[in-house]
Motif scaffolding. Structure first.
Motif, PDB file in Angstrom:
ATOM      1  N   GLU A   1      34.736  39.476  33.566  1.00 37.15           N
ATOM      2  CA  GLU A   1      36.191  39.617  33.454  1.00 37.15           C
ATOM      3  C   GLU A   1      36.736  40.494  34.583  1.00 37.15           C
ATOM      4  O   GLU A   1      37.795  40.197  35.158  1.00 37.15           O
TER       5      GLU A   1
ATOM      6  N   GLN B   1      39.316  38.341  36.708  1.00 36.50           N
ATOM      7  CA  GLN B   1      40.700  38.574  36.312  1.00 36.50           C
ATOM      8  C   GLN B   1      41.651  38.657  37.503  1.00 36.50           C
ATOM      9  O   GLN B   1      42.777  38.148  37.434  1.00 36.50           O
TER      10      GLN B   1
ATOM     11  N   ILE C   1      42.938  35.240  38.261  1.00 35.76           N
ATOM     12  CA  ILE C   1      43.949  34.787  37.304  1.00 35.76           C
ATOM     13  C   ILE C   1      45.298  35.448  37.595  1.00 35.76           C
ATOM     14  O   ILE C   1      46.338  34.785  37.605  1.00 35.76           O
ATOM     15  N   ASP C   2      45.261  36.748  37.860  1.00 31.50           N
ATOM     16  CA  ASP C   2      46.508  37.464  38.182  1.00 31.50           C
ATOM     17  C   ASP C   2      47.149  36.875  39.449  1.00 31.50           C
ATOM     18  O   ASP C   2      48.374  36.687  39.516  1.00 31.50           O
TER      19      ASP C   2
ATOM     20  N   ARG D   1      43.098  29.955  32.967  1.00 33.41           N
ATOM     21  CA  ARG D   1      43.364  31.347  32.602  1.00 33.41           C
ATOM     22  C   ARG D   1      42.270  31.919  31.703  1.00 33.41           C
ATOM     23  O   ARG D   1      42.232  33.123  31.459  1.00 33.41           O
TER      24      ARG D   1
ATOM     25  N   ILE E   1      38.570  33.089  31.135  1.00 29.61           N
ATOM     26  CA  ILE E   1      37.504  33.599  31.995  1.00 29.61           C
ATOM     27  C   ILE E   1      36.281  32.694  31.972  1.00 29.61           C
ATOM     28  O   ILE E   1      35.698  32.375  33.015  1.00 29.61           O
TER      29      ILE E   1
END
Length: 327
Positions: A11, A15, A18-19, A33, A35
């Motif tokens: 993660e 992450q 994704i951000d 979105r 993981i």
């Protein structure tokens, strides 16, 4: 406990991707979105997004096999892109790149690299490490010379090289060492001649040098025994060498729009596998009767109507009779 720790690490690594995707309004179908799903992604197509850069964390997508970031206005690639060791296809065309990261040479499984229409003028050293690479596209980079790093690809099988729409004034002699070269496209450059070294490319089956400044095609052209396509459109050719008739596997010969060729050699009749012959835009006043030996040729009728080409009426009648008898 270990599984939880692994998930936390994953993660932390993914992450940021994704951000980044959310910030750039990239659809969830492209960048998941979740993981777990993101960690298993094998292909990402981002063509046309205005991104300017990729996140460094992209290197943690270890399953990625295809990455398309063409036309994204990207100015540089992550320095650690070489960690994508399962990458097979990389499309970085139509961006604003001036160089490739050194780690690019670590993409050991990369087979297809399209870096066309950027501002590249060199490649990373030790380019030979890309032993799986069989297609390299460097068209539209305003190259004044072919990067010498390309000459390191001597062991790459079924190699295809594209250098169209550049500013090349010559082809380096070291190209003759690329004996596995299968396809070479040099369209729309400033080439005045082809080096003898090309005659050593014994596996070449496609050679395209349209829209250059070639005044002649050397006699060694007949040594390219595996050639099936030869494109010489829009040059300054005065004639074709008799050795053209030694290209027994040739299926397509394009000499359209040279504006100077006045005759075809009798040896063109040896090209028994020829399907297409383009002679439009030449002041040809003699087409040999040997042309009637080409039973696979599909554009006989087109030849009789080609602009600036004068054919004796007796031969036109023979051609038309030939067409009728072979339909």
């Amino acid at each position: 406990m270990k599984e939880n720790q692994d998930l936390e690490i994953l993660e932390m690594q993914l992450q940021p991707i994704i951000d980044w995707a959310i910030t750039n309004d990239i659809e969830e179908e492209v960048i998941p979105r979740d993981i777990g799903k993101l960690s298993q992604v094998e292909d990402i197509y981002l063509s046309g997004y205005e991104l300017s850069a990729l996140p460094d964390s992209i290197c943690f997508l270890t399953q990625l096999a295809i990455l398309d970031i063409s036309g994204c206005e990207i100015k540089f690639l992550p320095s650690n892109i070489g960690k994508l060791t399962n990458l097979i296809e990389l499309n970085i065309s139509n961006n604003q790149l001036t160089s490739l990261p050194i780690s690019t040479i670590d993409l050991a499984n990369l087979q297809w690299l399209d870096a066309s229409y950027n501002n590249l003028n060199q490649l990373p050293s030790n380019f030979r490490n890309l032993k799986s690479l069989n297609t390299l596209i460097l068209s539209g980079n305003e190259l004044s010379y072919i990067p010498e790093e390309v000459g390191q690809l001597t062991s790459n099988v079924d190699l295809e090289l594209f250098f169209e729409n550049n500013q090349l004034a010559e082809v380096p002699s070291w190209i003759g060492a690329l004996t596995h070269l299968n396809r070479l496209s040099l369209n729309n450059n400033k080439l005045g001649e082809l080096p003898d070294a090309i005659s050593h490319l014994s596996n070449l089956n496609y050679l395209s040098v349209n829209r250059n400044n070639l005044a002649k095609i050397p006699g060694w052209i007949g040594k390219l025994s595996k050639l099936s396509t030869l494109n010489l459109n829009s040059n300054c050719l005065n004639n074709l060498s008799d050795s053209i008739g030694d290209l027994f596997l040739l299926t397509s010969l394009d000499i359209n729009n040279n504006n100077r060729i006045v005759r075809l050699p009798d040896t063109v009749g040896n090209l028994s596998k020829l399907i297409y012959l383009g002679i439009h835009g030449n002041p040809i006043h003699k087409i040999p009767h040997s042309l009637l030996k080409l039973k696979n040729l599909k554009n006989y009728e087109e030849l009789t109507k080609s602009q600036n080409v004068t054919i004796k009426k007796s031969l036109v009648n023979k051609i038309r009779s030939f067409i009728r008898n072979n339909q």
